[in-house]
Design a protein around this motif. Structure first.
Motif, PDB file in Angstrom:
ATOM      1  N   GLY A 313       2.960   9.019  17.888  1.00 24.30           N
ATOM      2  CA  GLY A 313       2.302   8.390  19.030  1.00 24.30           C
ATOM      3  C   GLY A 313       1.635   7.080  18.666  1.00 24.30           C
ATOM      4  N   ARG A 314       1.076   7.010  17.462  1.00 26.36           N
ATOM      5  CA  ARG A 314       0.470   5.758  17.005  1.00 26.36           C
ATOM      6  C   ARG A 314       1.545   4.710  16.709  1.00 26.36           C
ATOM      7  N   CYS A 315       2.639   5.151  16.100  1.00 25.71           N
ATOM      8  CA  CYS A 315       3.712   4.207  15.740  1.00 25.71           C
ATOM      9  C   CYS A 315       4.303   3.541  16.967  1.00 25.71           C
ATOM     10  N   TRP A 316       4.523   4.304  18.021  1.00 25.17           N
ATOM     11  CA  TRP A 316       5.153   3.713  19.202  1.00 25.17           C
ATOM     12  C   TRP A 316       4.170   3.450  20.345  1.00 25.17           C
ATOM     13  N   SER A 317       2.912   3.225  19.950  1.00 26.05           N
ATOM     14  CA  SER A 317       1.915   2.812  20.940  1.00 26.05           C
ATOM     15  C   SER A 317       2.354   1.527  21.633  1.00 26.05           C
ATOM     16  N   GLY A 318       1.998   1.397  22.899  1.00 22.76           N
ATOM     17  CA  GLY A 318       2.324   0.194  23.650  1.00 22.76           C
ATOM     18  C   GLY A 318       1.552  -1.017  23.173  1.00 22.76           C
ATOM     19  N   GLU A 319       0.454  -0.793  22.462  1.00 17.71           N
ATOM     20  CA  GLU A 319      -0.362  -1.873  21.923  1.00 17.71           C
ATOM     21  C   GLU A 319      -0.141  -1.974  20.415  1.00 17.71           C
ATOM     22  N   GLY A 320       0.331  -3.126  19.972  1.00 13.21           N
ATOM     23  CA  GLY A 320       0.619  -3.296  18.554  1.00 13.21           C
ATOM     24  C   GLY A 320      -0.583  -3.065  17.663  1.00 13.21           C
ATOM     25  N   LEU A 321      -1.772  -3.437  18.131  1.00 15.36           N
ATOM     26  CA  LEU A 321      -2.977  -3.281  17.325  1.00 15.36           C
ATOM     27  C   LEU A 321      -3.290  -1.821  17.033  1.00 15.36           C
ATOM     28  N   CYS A 322      -2.794  -0.929  17.869  1.00  7.09           N
ATOM     29  CA  CYS A 322      -3.055   0.505  17.688  1.00  7.09           C
ATOM     30  C   CYS A 322      -2.079   1.152  16.705  1.00  7.09           C
ATOM     31  N   ARG A 323      -1.037   0.444  16.354  1.00 12.43           N
ATOM     32  CA  ARG A 323      -0.061   0.997  15.419  1.00 12.43           C
ATOM     33  C   ARG A 323      -0.535   0.813  13.978  1.00 12.43           C
ATOM     34  N   PRO A 324      -0.185   1.731  13.093  1.00 13.61           N
ATOM     35  CA  PRO A 324      -0.558   1.561  11.684  1.00 13.61           C
ATOM     36  C   PRO A 324       0.283   0.465  11.040  1.00 13.61           C
ATOM     37  N   SER A 325      -0.234  -0.106   9.994  1.00 15.51           N
ATOM     38  CA  SER A 325       0.581  -1.011   9.184  1.00 15.51           C
ATOM     39  C   SER A 325       1.533  -0.165   8.346  1.00 15.51           C
ATOM     40  N   ALA A 326       2.495  -0.812   7.692  1.00 20.08           N
ATOM     41  CA  ALA A 326       3.407  -0.065   6.835  1.00 20.08           C
ATOM     42  C   ALA A 326       2.653   0.593   5.682  1.00 20.08           C
ATOM     43  N   GLN A 327       1.616  -0.074   5.177  1.00 18.89           N
ATOM     44  CA  GLN A 327       0.807   0.502   4.107  1.00 18.89           C
ATOM     45  C   GLN A 327       0.081   1.758   4.599  1.00 18.89           C
ATOM     46  N   GLU A 328      -0.527   1.690   5.767  1.00 17.10           N
ATOM     47  CA  GLU A 328      -1.207   2.856   6.334  1.00 17.10           C
ATOM     48  C   GLU A 328      -0.207   3.971   6.617  1.00 17.10           C
ATOM     49  N   LEU A 329       0.964   3.586   7.068  1.00 12.92           N
ATOM     50  CA  LEU A 329       2.019   4.556   7.357  1.00 12.92           C
ATOM     51  C   LEU A 329       2.372   5.354   6.106  1.00 12.92           C
ATOM     52  N   LEU A 330       2.485   4.669   4.985  1.00 11.30           N
ATOM     53  CA  LEU A 330       2.812   5.354   3.736  1.00 11.30           C
ATOM     54  C   LEU A 330       1.723   6.343   3.325  1.00 11.30           C
ATOM     55  N   LEU A 331       0.478   5.982   3.564  1.00 13.37           N
ATOM     56  CA  LEU A 331      -0.617   6.898   3.242  1.00 13.37           C
ATOM     57  C   LEU A 331      -0.534   8.160   4.087  1.00 13.37           C
TER      58      LEU A 331
END
Length: 340
Positions: A313-331
């Protein structure tokens, strides 16, 4: 931004690879194939000195060329080059949209200088084709490492072997590592999807096909999307809402596409059905996303499944600012690693 300007206008005259198309002689030094083709630092300076791909293809060394597949802007072949197996991509001239096909060729080189385990490596690229190679309809040719015959789309939809939790988690982590690396170099892929992720014999995912990519201005975190960049956007089922609305472009557009791809890895289903225009409208206006309901996909009913659902849900949020960065994604992916 990929440039439609001919490479003869971009490179210094003393390394212009097109001055002698008969011999295609090159001042670029050939090092061991396991590293890369590099420009000798003692002779050249600046950007040219740091280029890791050759501006010349030694055509006489290219043998056993066999077709592998084709796409919107080109065809891919398997070949032998200096005794090593390589992939050869010919970007064809598109009669309906010549600018888009030209942009696609130059966009492929946005990641040409990057070396990473999860990125397909560029070996050489040129718009010079000597007579007799039958490439009159091509804008340019790119030599890349040959990863293998499989991509994630084929594994998901053409194979019967199970894709367990440990496998899709590994594939997702590989993609995220590749995204973190290209984003750290201000490159945005803009067409992340299973078909553009190759899988090696060692079961390593490598991001391929940078024909839609953009190099962001290093002075800014985002870049406005030019109306002249007709190739921007990638595949509509994976396209971030901001691209559909023509808003500022950031690396978070790739995170949205990753989310759709990750959902496909988990479910082995297509994200949407129905008319293309209806899907595009619903994604923007009604926040349409693939289903993560328990009744549709029981995998999301477990405790770990609920955590995955939250991250999706965070990855495909309609607002880019709400999505994790790739670094956060890896964590987050590390926290979701299956227990063995």
């Amino acid at each position: 931004m990929p440039s439609p300007i001919p490479v003869t206008r971009l490179l210094p005259k003393d390394i212009n690879p097109f001055l002698d198309i008969g011999t295609c002689s090159s001042p670029l030094a050939k090092y061991s194939f396991g590293t890369s083709l590099q420009v000798p630092v003692q002779r050249f300076h600046g950007k040219v000195a740091s280029r890791l791909w050759s501006t010349v293809i030694h055509w006489k060394e290219l043998i056993s060329v066999q077709p592998v597949g084709s796409g919107g802007f080109g065809s891919v072949y398997k070949a032998e080059y200096f005794g090593e197996t390589v992939a050869l991509k010919k970007v064809k001239k598109c009669t309906k949209n010549k600018l888009a096909s030209r942009q696609s060729f130059w966009a492929e080189l946005n990641a040409g200088h990057l070396r990473h385990r999860n990125i397909v490596r560029v070996i050489a690229a040129t718009t010079c084709v000597p007579p007799g190679f039958g490439d009159e309809g091509s804008i340019g040719t790119i030599l890349m490492e040959f990863v293998g015959d499989r991509n994630l789309h084929q594994i998901l939809y053409a194979c019967v072997e199970p894709l367990g939790e440990d496998k899709w988690h590994k594939y997702a982590t590989d993609i995220a590592h590749g995204l973190r690396f290209i984003h750290s170099h201000s490159v945005v892929h803009l067409d992340i999807k299973p078909a553009n992720v190759l899988v090696s014999r060692e079961d390593v995912c490598k991001i391929a096909d940078f024909g839609c990519s953009l190099k962001l201005d290093y002075k800014c975190e985002f870049s406005a999307i030019s109306p002249h960049l007709s190739h921007v956007g990638g595949t509509y089922t994976h396209r971030a809402p901001e691209l559909l609305k023509g808003e500022e472009l950031t690396p978070k557009a790739d995170i949205f596409s990753f989310g759709i791809t990750w959902w496909q890895l988990i479910t082995r289903e297509q994200p949407y059905t129905g008319d293309r225009q209806h899907v595009l409208y619903a994604v923007v206006a009604h926040n349409l996303r693939p289903s993560v309901r328990d009744q549709d996909h029981p995998v999301f009913g477990s405790e770990q499944g609920r955590q995955v659902r939250t991250l999706l849900g965070r990855c495909w949020s309609g607002e880019g600012l709400c999505r994790p960065s790739a670094q956060e994604l890896l964590l987050h992916l590390e926290q979701l690693r299956p227990q063995t």
